[in-house]
Design an enzyme around this catalytic site. Structure first.
Site, PDB file in Angstrom:
ATOM      1  N   ARG A 127       0.717  -1.279  -0.034  1.00 45.57           N
ATOM      2  CA  ARG A 127       0.367  -0.290  -0.191  1.00 45.57           C
ATOM      3  C   ARG A 127       0.877   1.315  -0.035  1.00 45.57           C
ATOM      4  O   ARG A 127       2.160   1.059   0.356  1.00 45.57           O
ATOM      5  CB  ARG A 127      -1.414  -0.090   1.519  1.00 45.57           C
ATOM      6  N   TYR A 146      -1.418  -3.520  -7.029  1.00 40.86           N
ATOM      7  CA  TYR A 146      -1.294  -4.438  -5.746  1.00 40.86           C
ATOM      8  C   TYR A 146      -2.590  -4.591  -4.866  1.00 40.86           C
ATOM      9  O   TYR A 146      -3.141  -3.056  -4.426  1.00 40.86           O
ATOM     10  CB  TYR A 146       0.223  -3.485  -5.233  1.00 40.86           C
ATOM     11  N   LYS A 177      -9.457  -2.804   1.618  1.00 42.65           N
ATOM     12  CA  LYS A 177      -9.805  -1.213   2.620  1.00 42.65           C
ATOM     13  C   LYS A 177      -9.997   0.133   2.298  1.00 42.65           C
ATOM     14  O   LYS A 177     -10.861   0.255   3.279  1.00 42.65           O
ATOM     15  CB  LYS A 177      -8.139  -0.755   3.011  1.00 42.65           C
ATOM     16  N   HIS A 220     -10.854  -2.077  11.057  1.00 43.50           N
ATOM     17  CA  HIS A 220      -9.457  -3.711  10.831  1.00 43.50           C
ATOM     18  C   HIS A 220      -9.184  -4.422  12.093  1.00 43.50           C
ATOM     19  O   HIS A 220      -8.105  -4.288  12.821  1.00 43.50           O
ATOM     20  CB  HIS A 220      -8.067  -2.328  10.785  1.00 43.50           C
ATOM     21  N   SER A 272      -1.278  -3.391  10.249  1.00 43.94           N
ATOM     22  CA  SER A 272      -0.786  -4.581   9.370  1.00 43.94           C
ATOM     23  C   SER A 272       0.422  -5.671   9.668  1.00 43.94           C
ATOM     24  O   SER A 272       1.221  -5.221   9.977  1.00 43.94           O
ATOM     25  CB  SER A 272      -0.599  -3.687   7.849  1.00 43.94           C
ATOM     26  N   ALA A 273       0.240  -6.588   9.105  1.00 48.13           N
ATOM     27  CA  ALA A 273       1.305  -7.813   9.432  1.00 48.13           C
ATOM     28  C   ALA A 273       1.544  -7.526  11.124  1.00 48.13           C
ATOM     29  O   ALA A 273       2.904  -7.484  11.533  1.00 48.13           O
ATOM     30  CB  ALA A 273       2.671  -7.317   8.419  1.00 48.13           C
ATOM     31  N   CYS A 274       0.447  -8.027  11.632  1.00 47.79           N
ATOM     32  CA  CYS A 274       1.099  -7.697  13.557  1.00 47.79           C
ATOM     33  C   CYS A 274       0.510  -8.429  13.772  1.00 47.79           C
ATOM     34  O   CYS A 274      -0.220  -8.611  15.126  1.00 47.79           O
ATOM     35  CB  CYS A 274       0.845  -6.577  13.643  1.00 47.79           C
ATOM     36  N   ASN A 311      -2.634 -14.803  12.303  1.00 46.44           N
ATOM     37  CA  ASN A 311      -2.724 -15.921  12.548  1.00 46.44           C
ATOM     38  C   ASN A 311      -3.166 -16.249  13.517  1.00 46.44           C
ATOM     39  O   ASN A 311      -3.668 -17.050  14.221  1.00 46.44           O
ATOM     40  CB  ASN A 311      -0.691 -15.544  13.531  1.00 46.44           C
ATOM     41  N   ASP A 317      -9.182  -9.658   8.747  1.00 47.11           N
ATOM     42  CA  ASP A 317      -8.935  -8.004   8.757  1.00 47.11           C
ATOM     43  C   ASP A 317     -10.094  -7.221   8.653  1.00 47.11           C
ATOM     44  O   ASP A 317      -9.480  -5.982   9.396  1.00 47.11           O
ATOM     45  CB  ASP A 317      -8.675  -8.392   7.001  1.00 47.11           C
ATOM     46  N   ARG A 347       1.920 -11.988  -0.966  1.00 39.74           N
ATOM     47  CA  ARG A 347       0.609 -12.427  -0.133  1.00 39.74           C
ATOM     48  C   ARG A 347       0.045 -13.062  -0.677  1.00 39.74           C
ATOM     49  O   ARG A 347       0.135 -14.348  -2.065  1.00 39.74           O
ATOM     50  CB  ARG A 347      -0.444 -11.147  -0.485  1.00 39.74           C
ATOM     51  N   GLY A 385       0.166 -19.880  18.386  1.00 33.98           N
ATOM     52  CA  GLY A 385      -0.365 -20.309  18.967  1.00 33.98           C
ATOM     53  C   GLY A 385      -0.996 -21.024  20.276  1.00 33.98           C
ATOM     54  O   GLY A 385      -2.014 -20.769  21.191  1.00 33.98           O
ATOM     55  N   ASN A 387      -0.094 -17.822  22.232  1.00 32.38           N
ATOM     56  CA  ASN A 387      -1.249 -16.908  22.626  1.00 32.38           C
ATOM     57  C   ASN A 387      -2.581 -17.114  23.344  1.00 32.38           C
ATOM     58  O   ASN A 387      -2.821 -16.419  23.360  1.00 32.38           O
ATOM     59  CB  ASN A 387      -1.427 -16.833  21.349  1.00 32.38           C
TER      60      ASN A 387
HETATM   61  P1  GTP Z   1      -2.532  -7.849   7.485  1.00 35.73           P
HETATM   62  O1  GTP Z   1      -3.061  -9.373   6.496  1.00 35.73           O
HETATM   63  O2  GTP Z   1      -1.349  -6.695   6.634  1.00 35.73           O
HETATM   64  O3  GTP Z   1      -4.124  -6.600   7.788  1.00 35.73           O
HETATM   65  O4  GTP Z   1      -2.021  -8.840   8.642  1.00 35.73           O
HETATM   66  P2  GTP Z   1      -2.522  -9.744  10.219  1.00 35.73           P
HETATM   67  O5  GTP Z   1      -2.001  -8.284  10.976  1.00 35.73           O
HETATM   68  O6  GTP Z   1      -3.048 -10.430   9.226  1.00 35.73           O
HETATM   69  O7  GTP Z   1      -0.299 -10.076  10.492  1.00 35.73           O
HETATM   70  P3  GTP Z   1       0.102 -11.914  10.073  1.00 35.73           P
HETATM   71  O8  GTP Z   1      -1.139 -12.613  10.593  1.00 35.73           O
HETATM   72  O9  GTP Z   1      -0.046 -11.648   8.230  1.00 35.73           O
HETATM   73  O10 GTP Z   1       1.093 -11.789  10.259  1.00 35.73           O
HETATM   74  C1  GTP Z   1       2.350 -10.884   9.906  1.00 35.73           C
HETATM   75  C2  GTP Z   1       3.602 -11.406  10.465  1.00 35.73           C
HETATM   76  O11 GTP Z   1       3.353 -11.183  11.606  1.00 35.73           O
HETATM   77  C3  GTP Z   1       4.170 -12.777  10.389  1.00 35.73           C
HETATM   78  O12 GTP Z   1       5.520 -13.210   9.631  1.00 35.73           O
HETATM   79  C4  GTP Z   1       3.600 -13.946  11.084  1.00 35.73           C
HETATM   80  O13 GTP Z   1       5.016 -14.960  10.840  1.00 35.73           O
HETATM   81  C5  GTP Z   1       4.166 -12.720  12.773  1.00 35.73           C
HETATM   82  N1  GTP Z   1       3.298 -13.347  13.651  1.00 35.73           N
HETATM   83  C6  GTP Z   1       2.178 -13.591  13.520  1.00 35.73           C
HETATM   84  N2  GTP Z   1       1.828 -13.797  14.892  1.00 35.73           N
HETATM   85  C7  GTP Z   1       3.121 -13.598  16.000  1.00 35.73           C
HETATM   86  C8  GTP Z   1       3.332 -13.786  16.973  1.00 35.73           C
HETATM   87  O14 GTP Z   1       2.250 -14.021  17.739  1.00 35.73           O
HETATM   88  N3  GTP Z   1       4.624 -13.804  17.337  1.00 35.73           N
HETATM   89  C9  GTP Z   1       5.202 -13.458  16.632  1.00 35.73           C
HETATM   90  N4  GTP Z   1       7.021 -13.213  17.118  1.00 35.73           N
HETATM   91  N5  GTP Z   1       5.096 -13.196  15.185  1.00 35.73           N
HETATM   92  C10 GTP Z   1       4.356 -13.202  15.190  1.00 35.73           C
HETATM   93  C1  SPV Z   2      -2.933  -4.686   5.330  1.00 28.45           C
HETATM   94  O1  SPV Z   2      -1.811  -3.857   4.732  1.00 28.45           O
HETATM   95  O2  SPV Z   2      -3.371  -4.477   6.233  1.00 28.45           O
HETATM   96  C2  SPV Z   2      -3.278  -5.637   4.335  1.00 28.45           C
HETATM   97  C3  SPV Z   2      -3.220  -5.345   2.875  1.00 28.45           C
HETATM   98  O3  SPV Z   2      -3.820  -6.496   5.070  1.00 28.45           O
HETATM   99  S1  SPV Z   2      -4.114  -4.785   1.827  1.00 28.45           S
HETATM  100  O4  SPV Z   2      -4.811  -5.456   1.680  1.00 28.45           O
HETATM  101  O5  SPV Z   2      -2.577  -4.586   1.025  1.00 28.45           O
HETATM  102  O6  SPV Z   2      -4.110  -3.634   3.104  1.00 28.45           O
HETATM  103 MN    MN Z   3      -5.274  -5.555   6.891  1.00 28.64          MN
END
Ligand code: GTP
Ligand code: SPV
Ligand code: MN
Length: 587
Positions: free
Chosen positions: A69, A197, A206, A226, A248-250, A254, A277, A369, A494, A496
């Protein structure tokens, strides 16, 4: 063509502007999917993966400069600048229509325009909403087919109404100089140009479900967030639901698909995924907050997804999935860092260049992705398409914080919980272009996604709290604390579940807590450590649950600086801030 006049008139108008060679109306059928897939393969836009290993799966690479993004090119175009607020880029609607109109003019010459009707939310739900996306990208059509309920189902839902979000997208020449993602909340419209993208071009996600969605939600008295949604089934068969906002990506995908640790599985606990999401949440007739996942698929981060970290996600992607910017092996399979299997001896990397493990570069882009149908997830909740959604017991806010934020704490009440959400901070990730790993304030994980003034957004959250007779309890979590060597000290994934269990025990009034300056915190012995005692000993759990006075003082200063930008900050937020400062002063 469909028979809705408002739709047809608008499509004709947009076609006059963009001048495609022809228009294809999308119906969502399997025959259509197969035809478009073949077309995308013929033009080189996509490739088939090994159909024996990965039936129905396809591969795509974006342009090298178009992998995430682009927040600096994303605009909220309200008539008044103040309505976009201090955290959004703003352009006046006139300027945006003018500037982008000039770029869209003739942008589809020599191309086909695909008209995609799509539905956000289950077909049987009165809370669902319709969008139409016009695009010159088959990749977008095939992704939208997975991420939304696409085609005839959406037009049937719309009937002859003119209440739909008008989305226009053209790849143009994929030049970042000519890339803009503009939202017109006052017109229910989105114009996106110059990117291919996901988050910039799958307009249902989004752009609609969060930016336009949050604007509508405030007007109509609901919440567009979100957030993932998950259900925890206890040994008696009762399921409680949690919604969680992480940037995002946090870790949303998972957490949403987590497998509880062995001790909990043996007792009979199960986790069910409703969404990974986005959550649309309304007050139900019973006075609770009910959440619907408006999406139909997962657009998940590939790297790090393994049979160990997230088997449910990996299994979801075994068929009918589109992989973007991962590595491609000679036998038509895919690979990424952290997949848990040995790196292939040779592959093509996300750029399409020859790659070997000795290359010293990432084979998959960190923000590569998968786009996979939610219904394929082994732990998809039986309630995931429920028209009313699911009742939420707890809301979690959380981010990526190496220091400061403890493993978990509970807010004192809703108002304090809104403050906890509003003061979220997180280290930036590869999901958006820009520097990675710097802490930034990201209220409710909505900084890049709130479609209006964030001060008004906080006020809306506060007002909602007054209207919900039986509101969820609000918590903050952090899976990402590190030690002095920079290593995560909490095992996460897990494990968590152990924190989730404490959260649900708190909601059910089953467990006590320590009252601290920042909120209620677990007594260390109340976090179940069976099975991870070696990894997380008494010292570590005490560290995870500690509050460092000096770093919290710095944190409050940083929050104040952020709030300094706001001219519409609700008094309650300032009062909460003063309260926190005062309590911290006493420790
Ligand atoms: P978006 O799709 O961008 O909104 O992201 P998301 O919040 O769904 O993130 P996602 O679950 O894909 O996790 C992104 C990254 O965080 C990956 O590289 C995971 O391996 C890492 N991650 C997720 N959960 C954990 C956790 O509990 N501990 C750690 N250390 N890393 C984690
Ligand atoms: C994010 O960035 O929070 C995502 C992927 O979930 S995107 O659809 O690119 O926004
Ligand atoms: Mn997202």
């Amino acid at each position: 063509m469909y028979t809705n006049k408002a739709v047809n008139n608008w499509v004709a108008e947009m076609a006059e502007l963009t001048k495609p060679d022809n228009i294809v109306w999308i119906d969502g059928s399997e025959e259509e999917r197969a035809r478009l897939a073949q077309e995308a393969v013929d033009t080189g836009e996509m490739q088939y993966l090994n159909q024996e290993l990965l039936p129905g799966c396809m591969y795509h690479r974006t342009a090298e400069n178009d992998v995430a993004r682009v927040e600096h090119l994303t605009f909220i175009c309200t008539s008044k600048r103040e309505d976009a607020g201090p955290t959004n880029n703003w352009m006046s609607p006139d300027e945006a229509y003018g500037k982008l109109g000039a770029l869209f003019d003739g942008s589809m010459k020599g191309r086909t325009m695909y008209a995609i009707p799509y539905l956000m939310g289950p077909a049987a739900s009165e809370f669902s909403k319709v969008g139409i996306e016009l695009t010159d990208s088959i990749y977008v059509v095939l992704n939208m087919r997975i991420m939304t309920r696409m085609g005839k189902v959406a037009m049937d839902y719309l009937g002859d109404s003119d209440d739909f979000v008008k989305g226009l997208h053209s790849k143009l020449d994929l030049n970042p100089e000519r890339r803009y993602i503009c939202h017109f909340p006052e017109d229910n419209a989105i114009w996106s140009i110059g990117s291919g993208y996901g988050g910039n071009v799958l307009l249902g996600k989004k752009c609609f479900s969060l930016r336009i969605g949050s604007y509508l939600a405030r007007q109509q008295g609901w919440l567009a967030e979100h957030m993932l949604i998950l259900g925890v089934e206890d040994p008696e068969g009762k399921t409680s639901y949690i919604a969680a906002a992480f940037p995002s990506a946090c870790g949303k995908t998972n957490l949403a698909m987590m497998i509880p640790p062995e001790y909990a599985r043996e007792k009979g606990y199960k986790v069910w995924t409703v969404g990974d999401d986005i959550a649309w949440m309304r007050i139900g007739e019973d006075g609770r907050l009910w959440a619907v996942n408006p999406e139909y698929g997962f657009f998940g981060v590939a790297p790090g997804t393994s049979m160990k970290s997230n088997p449910n996600a990996l299994l979801t992607t075994k068929k009918n999935t589109i992989f973007t910017n991962v590595a491609l092996t000679p036998d038509g399979n895919i690979w990424w860092e952290g997949m848990g299997t040995d790196a292939p001896a040779e592959a093509l990397d996300w750029r399409g260049n020859p790659w070997t493990p000795a290359s010293g570069e990432k084979a998959a882009h960190p923000n590569s992705r998968f786009t996979a149908p939610a219904g394929q997830c082994p732990c998809i909740s039986p309630e995931w398409e429920s028209p009313q959604g699911v009742p939420i017991s707890a809301i979690l806010f959380g981010g990526r914080r190496a220091k400061v934020a403890p493993l978990v704490y509970q807010s004192f009440d809703w108002e304090h919980g809104v403050f906890v959400g509003a003061t979220m901070g997180s280290e930036t990730t590869a999901a958006a272009t820009g520097q990675v790993g710097v802490v930034r304030r990201d209220p409710m994980a909505m900084l890049p996604f709130c479609g209006y003034n964030m001060g008004d957004y906080f006020a809306h959250w506060l007002a909602m709290g007054k209207k919900i007779p039986n509101p969820p309890k609000i918590f903050n979590v952090n899976w990402f604390r590190t030690n002095d060597e920079g290593k995560f000290i909490w095992p996460g994934f897990g494990e968590n579940f152990r924190v989730i269990k404490w959260v649900l025990d708190r909601c059910a009034g089953k467990t006590d807590a320590n009252e601290t300056a920042i909120g209620y915190m677990p007594k260390p012995e109340d976090i179940e450590l069976t099975g991870i005692e070696d990894e997380v000993n008494g010292d570590i759990i005490r560290d995870l649950l500690s509050i460092d006075k000096d770093s919290w003082a710095a944190e409050v200063e940083n929050q104040m600086e952020f709030f300094g930008k706001f001219d519409r900050l609700p008094d309650e937020i300032r009062t909460q801030q003063a309260g926190l400062k005062e309590r911290l002063g006493r420790i």
